[in-house]
Design a protein around this motif. Structure first.
Motif, PDB file in Angstrom:
ATOM      1  N   GLU A   6       0.871  -1.176   0.000  1.00 41.40           N
ATOM      2  CA  GLU A   6       0.000   0.000   0.000  1.00 41.40           C
ATOM      3  C   GLU A   6       0.907   1.224   0.000  1.00 41.40           C
ATOM      4  O   GLU A   6       1.994   1.192   0.552  1.00 41.40           O
ATOM      5  N   GLY A   7       0.446   2.302  -0.585  1.00 35.65           N
ATOM      6  CA  GLY A   7       1.219   3.521  -0.445  1.00 35.65           C
ATOM      7  C   GLY A   7       1.700   4.078  -1.759  1.00 35.65           C
ATOM      8  O   GLY A   7       0.966   4.086  -2.739  1.00 35.65           O
ATOM      9  N   ASP A   8       2.949   4.536  -1.792  1.00 35.46           N
ATOM     10  CA  ASP A   8       3.386   5.374  -2.903  1.00 35.46           C
ATOM     11  C   ASP A   8       4.110   4.595  -3.997  1.00 35.46           C
ATOM     12  O   ASP A   8       4.936   5.145  -4.697  1.00 35.46           O
ATOM     13  N   GLY A   9       3.829   3.323  -4.138  1.00 29.71           N
ATOM     14  CA  GLY A   9       4.324   2.578  -5.273  1.00 29.71           C
ATOM     15  C   GLY A   9       5.610   1.854  -4.989  1.00 29.71           C
ATOM     16  O   GLY A   9       6.196   2.003  -3.919  1.00 29.71           O
ATOM     17  N   PRO A  10       6.052   1.033  -5.977  1.00 27.66           N
ATOM     18  CA  PRO A  10       7.176   0.129  -5.729  1.00 27.66           C
ATOM     19  C   PRO A  10       8.497   0.857  -5.536  1.00 27.66           C
ATOM     20  O   PRO A  10       9.434   0.262  -5.016  1.00 27.66           O
ATOM     21  N   LEU A  64      15.194  -3.777  -8.660  1.00 23.23           N
ATOM     22  CA  LEU A  64      13.736  -3.669  -8.734  1.00 23.23           C
ATOM     23  C   LEU A  64      13.350  -3.561 -10.200  1.00 23.23           C
ATOM     24  O   LEU A  64      13.943  -2.792 -10.955  1.00 23.23           O
ATOM     25  N   ARG A  65      12.364  -4.325 -10.608  1.00 24.31           N
ATOM     26  CA  ARG A  65      11.959  -4.364 -12.019  1.00 24.31           C
ATOM     27  C   ARG A  65      10.433  -4.346 -12.057  1.00 24.31           C
ATOM     28  O   ARG A  65       9.778  -5.306 -11.615  1.00 24.31           O
ATOM     29  N   ALA A  66       9.879  -3.258 -12.569  1.00 26.07           N
ATOM     30  CA  ALA A  66       8.422  -3.069 -12.521  1.00 26.07           C
ATOM     31  C   ALA A  66       7.843  -2.937 -13.926  1.00 26.07           C
ATOM     32  O   ALA A  66       8.505  -2.426 -14.841  1.00 26.07           O
ATOM     33  N   ASP A  67       6.614  -3.417 -14.111  1.00 26.90           N
ATOM     34  CA  ASP A  67       5.917  -3.193 -15.376  1.00 26.90           C
ATOM     35  C   ASP A  67       5.809  -1.695 -15.627  1.00 26.90           C
ATOM     36  O   ASP A  67       5.337  -0.946 -14.769  1.00 26.90           O
ATOM     37  N   ALA A  68       6.250  -1.264 -16.811  1.00 25.04           N
ATOM     38  CA  ALA A  68       6.114   0.149 -17.175  1.00 25.04           C
ATOM     39  C   ALA A  68       4.719   0.388 -17.740  1.00 25.04           C
ATOM     40  O   ALA A  68       3.988  -0.552 -18.053  1.00 25.04           O
ATOM     41  N   LEU A  69       4.369   1.648 -17.877  1.00 24.93           N
ATOM     42  CA  LEU A  69       3.078   1.983 -18.479  1.00 24.93           C
ATOM     43  C   LEU A  69       3.007   1.505 -19.918  1.00 24.93           C
ATOM     44  O   LEU A  69       1.987   1.063 -20.394  1.00 24.93           O
ATOM     45  N   ARG A  70       4.145   1.589 -20.608  1.00 21.89           N
ATOM     46  CA  ARG A  70       4.154   1.208 -22.013  1.00 21.89           C
ATOM     47  C   ARG A  70       4.657  -0.220 -22.153  1.00 21.89           C
ATOM     48  O   ARG A  70       5.375  -0.740 -21.300  1.00 21.89           O
ATOM     49  N   SER A  71       4.293  -0.833 -23.260  1.00 22.83           N
ATOM     50  CA  SER A  71       4.710  -2.207 -23.501  1.00 22.83           C
ATOM     51  C   SER A  71       4.949  -2.382 -24.987  1.00 22.83           C
ATOM     52  O   SER A  71       4.570  -1.543 -25.801  1.00 22.83           O
ATOM     53  N   ASP A 103       2.376  -7.755  -6.230  1.00 23.78           N
ATOM     54  CA  ASP A 103       1.267  -7.685  -7.185  1.00 23.78           C
ATOM     55  C   ASP A 103       0.539  -6.351  -7.076  1.00 23.78           C
ATOM     56  O   ASP A 103       0.539  -5.701  -6.026  1.00 23.78           O
ATOM     57  N   ASP A 104      -0.074  -5.972  -8.196  1.00 20.46           N
ATOM     58  CA  ASP A 104      -0.804  -4.690  -8.293  1.00 20.46           C
ATOM     59  C   ASP A 104       0.081  -3.495  -7.961  1.00 20.46           C
ATOM     60  O   ASP A 104      -0.383  -2.504  -7.392  1.00 20.46           O
ATOM     61  N   GLN A 105       1.347  -3.590  -8.296  1.00 22.69           N
ATOM     62  CA  GLN A 105       2.285  -2.473  -8.160  1.00 22.69           C
ATOM     63  C   GLN A 105       3.104  -2.355  -9.446  1.00 22.69           C
ATOM     64  O   GLN A 105       3.541  -3.369  -9.966  1.00 22.69           O
ATOM     65  N   PRO A 106       3.290  -1.183  -9.993  1.00 15.79           N
ATOM     66  CA  PRO A 106       2.889   0.136  -9.470  1.00 15.79           C
ATOM     67  C   PRO A 106       1.445   0.504  -9.787  1.00 15.79           C
ATOM     68  O   PRO A 106       1.019   1.589  -9.395  1.00 15.79           O
ATOM     69  N   ARG A 107       0.726  -0.352 -10.505  1.00 13.53           N
ATOM     70  CA  ARG A 107      -0.686  -0.089 -10.816  1.00 13.53           C
ATOM     71  C   ARG A 107      -1.452  -1.389 -10.670  1.00 13.53           C
ATOM     72  O   ARG A 107      -0.856  -2.469 -10.693  1.00 13.53           O
ATOM     73  N   VAL A 108      -2.746  -1.281 -10.590  1.00 12.72           N
ATOM     74  CA  VAL A 108      -3.579  -2.482 -10.575  1.00 12.72           C
ATOM     75  C   VAL A 108      -3.310  -3.275 -11.858  1.00 12.72           C
ATOM     76  O   VAL A 108      -3.286  -2.714 -12.954  1.00 12.72           O
ATOM     77  N   GLY A 109      -3.056  -4.557 -11.714  1.00 13.32           N
ATOM     78  CA  GLY A 109      -2.801  -5.411 -12.866  1.00 13.32           C
ATOM     79  C   GLY A 109      -1.339  -5.538 -13.226  1.00 13.32           C
ATOM     80  O   GLY A 109      -0.956  -6.425 -13.993  1.00 13.32           O
ATOM     81  N   ALA A 110      -0.513  -4.645 -12.716  1.00 15.77           N
ATOM     82  CA  ALA A 110       0.929  -4.702 -12.996  1.00 15.77           C
ATOM     83  C   ALA A 110       1.640  -5.401 -11.836  1.00 15.77           C
ATOM     84  O   ALA A 110       1.032  -5.687 -10.804  1.00 15.77           O
ATOM     85  N   SER A 111       2.924  -5.674 -12.025  1.00 15.05           N
ATOM     86  CA  SER A 111       3.714  -6.317 -10.974  1.00 15.05           C
ATOM     87  C   SER A 111       5.094  -5.692 -10.887  1.00 15.05           C
ATOM     88  O   SER A 111       5.595  -5.134 -11.864  1.00 15.05           O
TER      89      SER A 111
END
Lengths: 392, 145
Positions: A6-10, A64-71, A103-111
């Motif tokens: 919860e909070g300000d993202g990964p 740290l490796r997060a799903d970006a907005l773009r793909s 899960d659901d970080q940095p957005r819902v559905g992302a990891s």
């Protein structure tokens, strides 16, 4: 192991510290999260921390490796990439272990993934020519061939469902949609609208590659070419050549999908430290990985050393054959190298279109679009020259 | 052979990027990603400069190469209609060339026909010219392994 932040993202220090504490216990302090360069589909960062006790005892750094907005079409979401990396680690591949999946970080559905940190150099030009890595380069081709043999030892039946969670354009692709996509693409039919919406018309999904990797890869390039705004006569010649010279169906194995200099970490002390960036992994032909590293753009200025600017083809093939126990066909390798250059040419055009169609705004993509002609030149050169003898 | 992103799109993207950099907080150091893109901006400006300087000559050469490879040529009025008109005419010729190449492939001959060889030579000749402008450092040698 998964957790929810919860909070300000990964990359928020407080939230990350809390998640790590919940997951691993002990006394953990996150000192900083620093963005580092990454790929087109993910945001990467270095996490500096101190940990006493618990599962991270003594660890001072993570990646740290997060799903970006773009793909990009064909790229895996982090949660699937994590499964692939875990399967690779189980086969002894030197790739960072996944410590934690948020899960659901940095957005819902992302990891977001927390990975072991691999020290060393990844920058292509330094790996190929940096004086500090001169000693490390001496055995690098053999070390890479050994890693590739381990990756290619994974067959679909060993890890059923590895790619079942294929995800494109921000939406999970259900098994029924995947089957529809595969069936339509295999049959050469029009792609169902709901599948087209996922962007699968320009890159075959993982489940599709395992039917016939040669045909699937060829179809993917043909579909890219069909979608271009601008005529590309060179690619028409190259695709026709690929159709005429397609090798027979090959083995089907786990393919890294972007196995090239730039995606390896190398250190002066230990040579090859890690194989990175599994976002394009799929089941496919082993020759795809073996030839992709020889694509001209991945030689980083050493055109005289066709395999990643590191060595000649014969040495590379000998090392792989010894490690994998698989005999290589020089004509098939040549075909995959032509395809690799054509795929990169088509990819360069697509990168520019991301900006020209207003979807994104990145000067790098605009510049890459103008480089498609370089890859077209190389693919044409290879078509005209024919395969070099493997023992040359 | 390829000018998408065209000059206008290239320079618009560079201007938009530079405007974004200039709008940043004064005195704040530029991060590595921004510095990298500044180098790209410089590279694209140099490319645009070379293209502007050689555009008329290159367009004329490209039309001549395509004219020799195809049974039809661009309408004379299109070639006199300024740079934009010339590029549109060349695009039309390139589409003809793509169709001709596809027809060569569909003919299915084991050995390349004379037409196919002529089409391929045209593609190589145009690519060579455009690469010499777009990236003069690109090695056009044929003998690399």
């Amino acid at each position: 192991m998964t957790a929810h932040v919860e909070g300000d993202g990964p990359i928020g220090v407080a939230a990350l510290q809390s998640a790590l504490g919940d997951a691993f216990g002990g006394d953990i302090v996150v000192h900083g999260v620093t963005r580092i360069s990454g790929g087109a589909c993910q945001d990467n960062a270095r996490v500096d921390l101190s940990a006493q006790g618990g599962g991270l005892d003594g660890i001072t750094r993570l990646a740290l490796r997060a799903d970006a907005l773009r793909s990009l079409p064909g790229s895996l979401p982090r949660r699937v990439e994590a499964r692939v990396m875990t399967a690779a680690v189980e086969r002894g591949v030197c790739t960072p272990a996944v410590r934690l999946q948020l899960d659901d970080q940095p957005r819902v559905g992302a990891s977001t993934l927390l990975l072991d940190w691999a020290p060393g150099v990844a920058l292509g030009r330094r790996v190929v020519a940096g004086p500090e890595l001169e000693q490390a380069r001496r055995h690098l081709p053999e070390a890479l061939a050994e890693q590739l043999a381990r990756i290619h030892s994974v067959r679909p039946e060993h890890v059923p469902g590895l790619f079942d969670d294929d995800w494109h354009g921000g939406k999970a692709l259900g098994a029924a949609d995947q089957r529809a996509a595969s069936a339509a693409l295999v049959a050469g039919d029009a792609v169902p609208h709901e599948v087209e919406a996922y962007g699968l018309t320009t890159a075959a999904p993982s489940t599709f590659f395992d039917r016939d990797p040669v045909y699937a890869a060829l179809q993917a390039v043909q579909r890219q070419l069909g979608a271009f705004v601008e005529p590309h006569p060179a690619l028409h010649i190259i695709v026709a050549w690929l159709e005429r010279h397609a090798p027979r169906r090959s083995d089907v194995v786990l393919v890294h999908g972007d196995f090239r200099v730039g995606n390896f970490i190398v250190s002066p002390e230990r040579g090859l430290e890690a194989v990175l960036d599994w976002e394009f992994a799929h089941f496919g032909a082993p020759e795809e990985d073996l030839a992709w590293i020889a694509v001209r753009d991945w030689r980083f200025g050493r055109l005289d050393r066709p395999v990643g600017g590191l060595c000649e083809r014969a040495r590379w093939c000998r090392a792989y054959e010894a490690a994998a126990g698989r005999r290589l066909d020089p004509e098939a390798l040549h075909w995959w190298e032509v395809l690799g250059n054509a795929r990169w040419a088509a990819g360069a055009v697509q990168q520019a279109e991301r900006v020209l169609t207003g979807r994104e705004d990145d000067l790098e993509f605009v510049a890459i679009g103008r480089r498609a002609a370089e890859m077209e030149w190389e693919a044409l050169r290879l078509c005209r020259r024919g395969p070099p003898p493997i023992d040359a | 052979m390829q000018d998408r992103p065209d000059l206008e799109a290239l320079l618009t993207a560079v201007a938009r990027f530079l405007d974004g950099v200039a709008s940043g907080a004064p005195g704040r150091p530029l991060d590595a990603g921004t510095l990298y893109r500044l180098r790209i901006a410089s590279h694209l400006c140099a490319l645009a400069s070379r293209e502007v300087a050689s555009q008329d000559e290159e367009d004329a050469a490209e039309v001549e190469i395509l004219r020799l490879a195809l049974p039809q040529t661009a309408p004379a009025e299109a070639l006199r209609a300024g740079a934009r008109g010339r590029r549109q005419a060349i695009r039309a010729l390139e589409r003809q060339l793509c169709a001709a190449i596809d027809a060569d492939a569909a003919a299915g001959a084991d050995a390349p026909s004379l037409d196919a060889a002529r089409h391929e030579e045209a593609v190589v000749a145009v690519l060579r010219r455009r690469l010499q402008v777009a990236n003069p450092r690109f090695d056009l040698g044929e003998d690399w392994p």
